[in-house]
Design a protein around this motif. Structure first.
Motif, PDB file in Angstrom:
ATOM      1  N   VAL A 107       0.843  -1.197   0.000  1.00 51.25           N
ATOM      2  CA  VAL A 107       0.000   0.000   0.000  1.00 51.25           C
ATOM      3  C   VAL A 107       0.876   1.243   0.000  1.00 51.25           C
ATOM      4  CG1 VAL A 107      -1.797  -1.250   1.252  1.00 51.25           C
ATOM      5  CG2 VAL A 107      -0.196   0.207   2.517  1.00 51.25           C
ATOM      6  N   SER A 108       0.289   2.378  -0.308  1.00 50.48           N
ATOM      7  CA  SER A 108       1.040   3.635  -0.320  1.00 50.48           C
ATOM      8  C   SER A 108       1.403   4.053   1.102  1.00 50.48           C
ATOM      9  CB  SER A 108       0.209   4.740  -0.979  1.00 50.48           C
ATOM     10  OG  SER A 108      -0.905   5.062  -0.156  1.00 50.48           O
ATOM     11  N   ASP A 109       2.429   4.882   1.230  1.00 44.63           N
ATOM     12  CA  ASP A 109       2.808   5.407   2.541  1.00 44.63           C
ATOM     13  C   ASP A 109       1.642   6.165   3.180  1.00 44.63           C
ATOM     14  OD1 ASP A 109       5.337   4.336   2.379  1.00 44.63           O
ATOM     15  OD2 ASP A 109       6.297   6.203   1.735  1.00 44.63           O
ATOM     16  N   ALA A 110       0.887   6.884   2.369  1.00 51.81           N
ATOM     17  CA  ALA A 110      -0.237   7.648   2.895  1.00 51.81           C
ATOM     18  C   ALA A 110      -1.292   6.720   3.499  1.00 51.81           C
ATOM     19  CB  ALA A 110      -0.858   8.513   1.794  1.00 51.81           C
ATOM     20  N   GLU A 111      -1.579   5.594   2.818  1.00 52.93           N
ATOM     21  CA  GLU A 111      -2.549   4.639   3.352  1.00 52.93           C
ATOM     22  C   GLU A 111      -2.051   4.028   4.656  1.00 52.93           C
ATOM     23  OE1 GLU A 111      -4.743   2.117   0.111  1.00 52.93           O
ATOM     24  OE2 GLU A 111      -2.750   2.589  -0.657  1.00 52.93           O
ATOM     25  N   ALA A 112      -0.760   3.638   4.680  1.00 56.66           N
ATOM     26  CA  ALA A 112      -0.193   3.025   5.878  1.00 56.66           C
ATOM     27  C   ALA A 112      -0.179   4.011   7.041  1.00 56.66           C
ATOM     28  CB  ALA A 112       1.210   2.513   5.591  1.00 56.66           C
ATOM     29  N   ASP A 113       0.203   5.258   6.756  1.00 56.87           N
ATOM     30  CA  ASP A 113       0.227   6.282   7.811  1.00 56.87           C
ATOM     31  C   ASP A 113      -1.169   6.516   8.379  1.00 56.87           C
ATOM     32  OD1 ASP A 113       2.966   6.647   7.562  1.00 56.87           O
ATOM     33  OD2 ASP A 113       2.776   8.400   6.247  1.00 56.87           O
ATOM     34  N   ALA A 114      -2.153   6.571   7.500  1.00 54.13           N
ATOM     35  CA  ALA A 114      -3.526   6.840   7.928  1.00 54.13           C
ATOM     36  C   ALA A 114      -4.045   5.725   8.821  1.00 54.13           C
ATOM     37  CB  ALA A 114      -4.427   7.026   6.720  1.00 54.13           C
ATOM     38  N   TYR A 115      -3.791   4.472   8.441  1.00 57.73           N
ATOM     39  CA  TYR A 115      -4.254   3.382   9.282  1.00 57.73           C
ATOM     40  C   TYR A 115      -3.467   3.319  10.599  1.00 57.73           C
ATOM     41  CZ  TYR A 115      -4.975  -1.031  11.466  1.00 57.73           C
ATOM     42  OH  TYR A 115      -5.216  -1.980  12.417  1.00 57.73           O
ATOM     43  N   ILE A 125       3.234   1.379  19.855  1.00 58.87           N
ATOM     44  CA  ILE A 125       4.475   1.062  20.554  1.00 58.87           C
ATOM     45  C   ILE A 125       4.902  -0.370  20.246  1.00 58.87           C
ATOM     46  CG2 ILE A 125       5.468   0.626  22.841  1.00 58.87           C
ATOM     47  CD1 ILE A 125       5.398   3.566  22.211  1.00 58.87           C
ATOM     48  N   GLY A 126       3.935  -1.279  20.252  1.00 54.14           N
ATOM     49  CA  GLY A 126       4.230  -2.676  19.976  1.00 54.14           C
ATOM     50  C   GLY A 126       4.836  -2.901  18.601  1.00 54.14           C
ATOM     51  N   ALA A 127       4.433  -2.098  17.636  1.00 53.42           N
ATOM     52  CA  ALA A 127       4.990  -2.229  16.286  1.00 53.42           C
ATOM     53  C   ALA A 127       6.486  -1.929  16.277  1.00 53.42           C
ATOM     54  CB  ALA A 127       4.259  -1.293  15.330  1.00 53.42           C
ATOM     55  N   TRP A 128       6.937  -1.059  17.174  1.00 50.80           N
ATOM     56  CA  TRP A 128       8.368  -0.762  17.311  1.00 50.80           C
ATOM     57  C   TRP A 128       9.076  -1.831  18.137  1.00 50.80           C
ATOM     58  CZ3 TRP A 128      11.258   2.731  14.822  1.00 50.80           C
ATOM     59  CH2 TRP A 128      10.616   3.826  14.216  1.00 50.80           C
ATOM     60  N   ALA A 129       8.418  -2.292  19.203  1.00 53.74           N
ATOM     61  CA  ALA A 129       9.085  -3.162  20.170  1.00 53.74           C
ATOM     62  C   ALA A 129       9.225  -4.606  19.718  1.00 53.74           C
ATOM     63  CB  ALA A 129       8.317  -3.116  21.503  1.00 53.74           C
ATOM     64  N   SER A 130       8.300  -5.100  18.919  1.00 53.79           N
ATOM     65  CA  SER A 130       8.303  -6.513  18.547  1.00 53.79           C
ATOM     66  C   SER A 130       9.140  -6.776  17.296  1.00 53.79           C
ATOM     67  CB  SER A 130       6.881  -6.999  18.297  1.00 53.79           C
ATOM     68  OG  SER A 130       6.884  -8.338  17.845  1.00 53.79           O
ATOM     69  N   GLN A 131      10.137  -7.615  17.444  1.00 58.36           N
ATOM     70  CA  GLN A 131      10.902  -8.096  16.283  1.00 58.36           C
ATOM     71  C   GLN A 131      10.201  -9.352  15.777  1.00 58.36           C
ATOM     72  OE1 GLN A 131      15.208  -8.270  16.963  1.00 58.36           O
ATOM     73  NE2 GLN A 131      14.945  -6.936  18.745  1.00 58.36           N
ATOM     74  N   GLN A 132       9.085  -9.145  15.158  1.00 63.26           N
ATOM     75  CA  GLN A 132       8.143 -10.222  14.839  1.00 63.26           C
ATOM     76  C   GLN A 132       8.782 -11.380  14.087  1.00 63.26           C
ATOM     77  OE1 GLN A 132       4.691  -8.821  12.737  1.00 63.26           O
ATOM     78  NE2 GLN A 132       3.500 -10.632  13.185  1.00 63.26           N
ATOM     79  N   ILE A 155       5.868  11.549  24.750  1.00 60.34           N
ATOM     80  CA  ILE A 155       5.147  12.778  24.408  1.00 60.34           C
ATOM     81  C   ILE A 155       5.019  12.875  22.886  1.00 60.34           C
ATOM     82  CG2 ILE A 155       5.166  15.300  24.540  1.00 60.34           C
ATOM     83  CD1 ILE A 155       6.811  15.054  27.077  1.00 60.34           C
ATOM     84  N   GLY A 156       3.869  13.306  22.438  1.00 55.20           N
ATOM     85  CA  GLY A 156       3.682  13.539  21.005  1.00 55.20           C
ATOM     86  C   GLY A 156       3.292  12.285  20.245  1.00 55.20           C
ATOM     87  N   GLU A 157       3.320  12.405  18.919  1.00 55.01           N
ATOM     88  CA  GLU A 157       2.923  11.313  18.046  1.00 55.01           C
ATOM     89  C   GLU A 157       3.996  10.227  17.987  1.00 55.01           C
ATOM     90  OE1 GLU A 157      -0.047  10.788  16.517  1.00 55.01           O
ATOM     91  OE2 GLU A 157      -0.610  12.458  17.825  1.00 55.01           O
ATOM     92  N   ILE A 158       3.557   9.026  17.716  1.00 53.03           N
ATOM     93  CA  ILE A 158       4.470   7.897  17.529  1.00 53.03           C
ATOM     94  C   ILE A 158       4.572   7.643  16.034  1.00 53.03           C
ATOM     95  CG2 ILE A 158       4.913   5.477  18.041  1.00 53.03           C
ATOM     96  CD1 ILE A 158       3.003   5.808  20.446  1.00 53.03           C
ATOM     97  N   PRO A 159       5.733   7.836  15.437  1.00 52.94           N
ATOM     98  CA  PRO A 159       5.839   7.651  13.984  1.00 52.94           C
ATOM     99  C   PRO A 159       5.686   6.184  13.590  1.00 52.94           C
ATOM    100  CG  PRO A 159       8.011   7.942  14.942  1.00 52.94           C
ATOM    101  CD  PRO A 159       7.022   8.208  16.043  1.00 52.94           C
ATOM    102  N   ARG A 160       5.264   5.967  12.371  1.00 54.03           N
ATOM    103  CA  ARG A 160       5.149   4.591  11.864  1.00 54.03           C
ATOM    104  C   ARG A 160       6.535   4.031  11.582  1.00 54.03           C
ATOM    105  NH1 ARG A 160       4.987   2.602   6.630  1.00 54.03           N
ATOM    106  NH2 ARG A 160       4.742   4.706   5.779  1.00 54.03           N
ATOM    107  N   PRO A 161       6.843   2.831  12.089  1.00 55.18           N
ATOM    108  CA  PRO A 161       8.149   2.223  11.809  1.00 55.18           C
ATOM    109  C   PRO A 161       8.332   2.021  10.309  1.00 55.18           C
ATOM    110  CG  PRO A 161       7.027   1.052  13.580  1.00 55.18           C
ATOM    111  CD  PRO A 161       6.020   1.989  12.976  1.00 55.18           C
ATOM    112  N   PRO A 162       9.541   2.177   9.802  1.00 54.45           N
ATOM    113  CA  PRO A 162       9.768   2.001   8.356  1.00 54.45           C
ATOM    114  C   PRO A 162       9.517   0.571   7.888  1.00 54.45           C
ATOM    115  CG  PRO A 162      11.851   2.225   9.537  1.00 54.45           C
ATOM    116  CD  PRO A 162      10.766   2.576  10.512  1.00 54.45           C
TER     117      PRO A 162
END
Length: 206
Positions: A107-115, A125-132, A155-162
């Motif tokens: 999917v596009s970056d915009a779609e992924a960011d929005a979801y 947070i879990g998306a960053w912490a888990s080495q799935q 504090i603030g927004e949590i960016p989407r992991p690359p």
């Protein structure tokens, strides 16, 4: 009338599978106790060995069926390597099943960011912490990673992991099945040659 209380009118003269899927998913949302959007996702590794696991469908439209995951996970790596996958929905309360398969796109970056922005903070947070899909020496290691990222993004927004985004399966076949008496089930398959081609419809023997 089938054992499930459904009639063969489920298929009628429907010539557009996404509209039929929308109706079936709506029915499932009213009848399933948990996760009506849960779906078995099948992939293939580099050696041709299949894998299957449950994921959650997060979106669908005329382009296809979308879910999100860690691209460094086993399923992420298999899809990136083979660019194809299959799904199977099974709604036990309705005695219905939908199968689909096709090529996969990111999917596009915009779609992924929005979801990603709609997810609970703990899930982000879990998306960053888990080495799935990689070995975990103990539960404490995961909890430590969660604590570290929680502090980092206190504090603030949590960016989407690359490494976290979405895949869209662009089906070239979608099969609808529902239970009928004496195993004489109804099966209807929609097929097309390409992901943007016209659909044809074939009723299948059970």
């Amino acid at each position: 009338m089938s054992e499930s209380g459904l009639t063969s009118g489920d298929f009628t003269e429907e010539n557009e599978p996404f509209a039929l899927f929308a109706q079936w998913l709506k029915d499932a949302e009213a009848s399933e106790i948990n996760d009506p959007n849960a779906v078995a996702l099948a992939t293939v590794d580099a050696d041709g060995l299949p894998n299957v696991r449950m994921v959650l469908l997060k979106d669908y439209d005329q382009r296809g069926f979308t879910f999100y995951t860690n691209f460094e996970s086993q399923k992420g790596q298999e899809i990136l390597g083979q660019k194809k996958a299959a799904m199977c929905f099974h709604w036990k309360s309705l005695r219905r099943q939908v199968r689909l398969r096709g090529a996969v796109e990111v999917v596009s970056d915009a779609e992924a960011d929005a979801y990603y922005a709609t997810r609970a903070r703990g899930s982000r947070i879990g998306a960053w912490a888990s080495q799935q899909s990689r070995p975990l020496e103990g539960r404490f290691a995961l909890e430590k990673a969660v604590a570290e990222y929680t502090a980092r993004y206190a504090i603030g927004e949590i960016p989407r992991p690359p490494h976290w985004s979405g895949f869209r399966i662009m089906p070239t076949s979608i099969e609808f099945w529902h239970d009928r008496k004496f195993r004489l089930h109804d099966r209807m398959e929609f097929r097309r040659e390409t992901a943007d081609g016209p659909w044809s419809k074939v009723r299948m023997y059970p």
